[in-house]
Scaffold this active site. Structure first.
Site, mmCIF file in Angstrom:
data_model
loop_
_atom_site.group_PDB
_atom_site.id
_atom_site.type_symbol
_atom_site.label_atom_id
_atom_site.label_comp_id
_atom_site.label_asym_id
_atom_site.label_seq_id
_atom_site.Cartn_x
_atom_site.Cartn_y
_atom_site.Cartn_z
ATOM 1 N N LYS A 87 -14.776 -38.660 -18.521
ATOM 2 C CA LYS A 87 -14.066 -38.962 -17.272
ATOM 3 C C LYS A 87 -12.602 -38.520 -17.333
ATOM 4 O O LYS A 87 -12.036 -38.133 -16.315
ATOM 5 C CB LYS A 87 -14.165 -40.470 -16.974
ATOM 6 C CG LYS A 87 -13.591 -40.787 -15.608
ATOM 7 C CD LYS A 87 -13.982 -42.126 -15.059
ATOM 8 C CE LYS A 87 -13.342 -42.305 -13.677
ATOM 9 N NZ LYS A 87 -13.226 -43.703 -13.315
ATOM 10 N N GLU A 92 -2.294 -25.286 -42.587
ATOM 11 C CA GLU A 92 -1.259 -25.376 -41.559
ATOM 12 C C GLU A 92 -0.095 -24.487 -41.967
ATOM 13 O O GLU A 92 0.028 -24.111 -43.133
ATOM 14 C CB GLU A 92 -0.726 -26.823 -41.492
ATOM 15 C CG GLU A 92 -1.775 -27.892 -41.350
ATOM 16 C CD GLU A 92 -2.389 -27.909 -39.981
ATOM 17 O OE1 GLU A 92 -1.724 -27.475 -39.026
ATOM 18 O OE2 GLU A 92 -3.558 -28.315 -39.860
ATOM 19 N N LYS A 129 -7.940 -39.781 -47.619
ATOM 20 C CA LYS A 129 -9.403 -39.841 -47.552
ATOM 21 C C LYS A 129 -9.983 -40.708 -48.681
ATOM 22 O O LYS A 129 -10.890 -41.505 -48.447
ATOM 23 C CB LYS A 129 -9.972 -38.420 -47.587
ATOM 24 C CG LYS A 129 -9.629 -37.641 -46.305
ATOM 25 C CD LYS A 129 -9.908 -36.168 -46.452
ATOM 26 C CE LYS A 129 -9.640 -35.409 -45.161
ATOM 27 N NZ LYS A 129 -9.656 -33.955 -45.346
HETATM 28 N N1 HSE Z 1 -6.512 -30.138 -43.680
HETATM 29 C C1 HSE Z 1 -7.781 -30.742 -43.873
HETATM 30 C C2 HSE Z 1 -8.571 -29.955 -44.920
HETATM 31 C C3 HSE Z 1 -8.515 -30.798 -42.566
HETATM 32 O O1 HSE Z 1 -8.144 -28.844 -45.274
HETATM 33 O O2 HSE Z 1 -9.585 -30.424 -45.408
HETATM 34 C C4 HSE Z 1 -9.673 -31.738 -42.526
HETATM 35 O O3 HSE Z 1 -9.314 -33.071 -42.732
#
Ligand code: HSE
Length: 406
Positions: free
Chosen positions: A36, A183, A198
């Site tokens: 939506k 990045e 993680k």
């Molecule tokens: N920058 C992270 C990686 C992206 O390279 O695994 C996924 O969480």
């Protein structure tokens, strides 16, 4: 219909839209799902669904028809405030935002429980790999006492390039950036912070207590050289960035660091941008989860699965909780039992110092450098001994942990 909103139309957000639109046959709930609103600061006039976009979050949070919100904007703010507002408004929230889950997961899960709704984050670890649900549901009968994870695709790509192509760290990083894996500012990946978030999430789920990222010893891969990769290979090992969780009698050890693992270990074959998570459970024994840890559609696959699961449990909270605790249950990483690989500037005096401090170990040489592996011992004792080597005038070029299975 199940009306949903997507917060953020970047790589993952656009993937979530695509998966919802293209996978309607996957389940009854998928068939009934209707996007939506999409929140983004940018305009997308060229898109056929441009009318769904809004820049005003209040339009979403105040819309009583929206029952599920996918927060895929990343970062802590305003994702935290938006998630809280949505949960307080009685909307289920699903996310791929590992930073938010690792930092505020305990609080947001508690809020969801109080509201009898769900906060789900399958995509926050391992991208498209099912790992949160297996740990919390399928393995609920197990005491999860060890997790070893290749949890970051960017660093695994860099290390794989070094191992298989002989690239230097700098060249491999450049290729990762050119391929869109890393990045422009790759610090969170290469310094280990992403893997730290993680493993904090997995550890919190495994011990049902909040594991604070700030208490996790974290070391990235910036000091790994091609020489180390080559020596590791000659010794029968590969170097991987591992998130490690170990449950001991009096607490847990959690760490992120590069480790040498034997070439025949299941994680050694996890290459390029793939992730692998090796889990040991009391009843089930060894398990390995493998797949794409990042990317548009794999991550969206996990986000949309959570949206479907929320729709299936629209009136109830699925038990998924870890509690904040004042208890000091995180042990000093220096207590862990492992071995070290050490590389030094090699000459006769260095070799004599190695033997006097570490006993008879096999020393292998190349050009001006020599490398050896210590016996198994406590991390802290081994690093003390390596420091003594330096104290005796030996130039220590690198020291990398070595995985030693029981
Ligand atoms: N920058 C992270 C990686 C992206 O390279 O695994 C996924 O969480």
């Amino acid at each position: 219909m199940i009306k949903v909103a997507i917060l953020g139309y970047g790589t993952v957000g656009s993937g979530v839209y695509e998966v919802i639109m293209n996978n309607r046959n996957s389940s009854e709930e998928a068939k009934r799902m209707e996007v939506k609103h999409i929140l983004d600061l940018r305009d997308f006039p060229e898109l056929p669904h441009s009318h769904l976009f809004t820049k005003d979050y209040q339009e979403i949070v105040n819309d009583p028809e929206v029952s599920v919100v996918a927060e895929v904007m990343g970062g802590l703010h305003p994702a935290y405030e938006y998630t809280k507002q949505a949960l307080e408004a009685g909307k289920h929230v699903v996310t791929s935002n590992k930073e938010l889950v690792a930092t505020h997961g305990a609080e947001l899960l508690q809020l969801a429980r109080e509201k009898n709704i769900n906060y789900m984050f399958e995509a926050s670890v391992g991208g498209g790999i099912p790992i949160i649900r297996p740990l919390t549901s399928c393995l609920a009968a197990n005491d999860i006492y060890e997790i070893l994870g290749i949890l970051n695709g960017t660093t695994n790509y860099i290390l794989t390039q070094m191992i298989s192509e002989g690239d230097s760290f700098e060249d491999a990083l450049k290729k990762a950036q050119e391929n869109g894996y890393a990045e422009r500012n790759p610090d969170a990946d290469i310094l280990g912070y992403d893997a730290c978030r993680k493993i904090a999430i997995l550890a919190s789920l495994a011990c049902h207590k909040n594991v604070d990222c700030d208490l996790i010893h974290t070391q990235g891969i910036t000091e790994i050289t091609l020489e180390d990769v080559e020596f590791a290979s000659r010794m029968g090992y590969v170097i991987k960035l591992l998130g490690c969780f170990k449950k001991l009698e009096d607490g847990i050890i959690v760490r992120v660091s590069p480790m040498m693992i034997p070439k025949d270990h299941p994680l050694a074959g996890v290459e390029s941008v793939f992730n692998g998570i090796f889990v040991k459970g009391g009843a089930v024994g060894d398990l390995m989860f493998y797949g794409r840890g990042a990317g548009k559609l794999p991550t969206a696959s996990a986000v949309v699965a959570d949206m479907i699961d929320s729709a299936r449990n629209i009136d109830r909270n699925k038990p998924l909780i870890w509690n904040k605790t004042e208890e000091n249950f995180i042990l000093d990483y220096k207590e862990d039992i492992l071995a070290y690989y050490v590389r030094v500037k090699g000459n006769e005096a260095a070799k004599n110092a190695i033997v006097s401090l570490f006993g008879t170990v096999e020393i292998i040489s190349k050009d001006e450098t020599a490398a050896f592996m210590t016996c198994v011992g406590k991390d802290g004792d081994l690093t003390d001994a390596i420091a003594k080597l330096a104290g005796e005038g030996v130039e220590v070029l690198s020291a990398i942990r070595v995985l030693k299975e029981d």
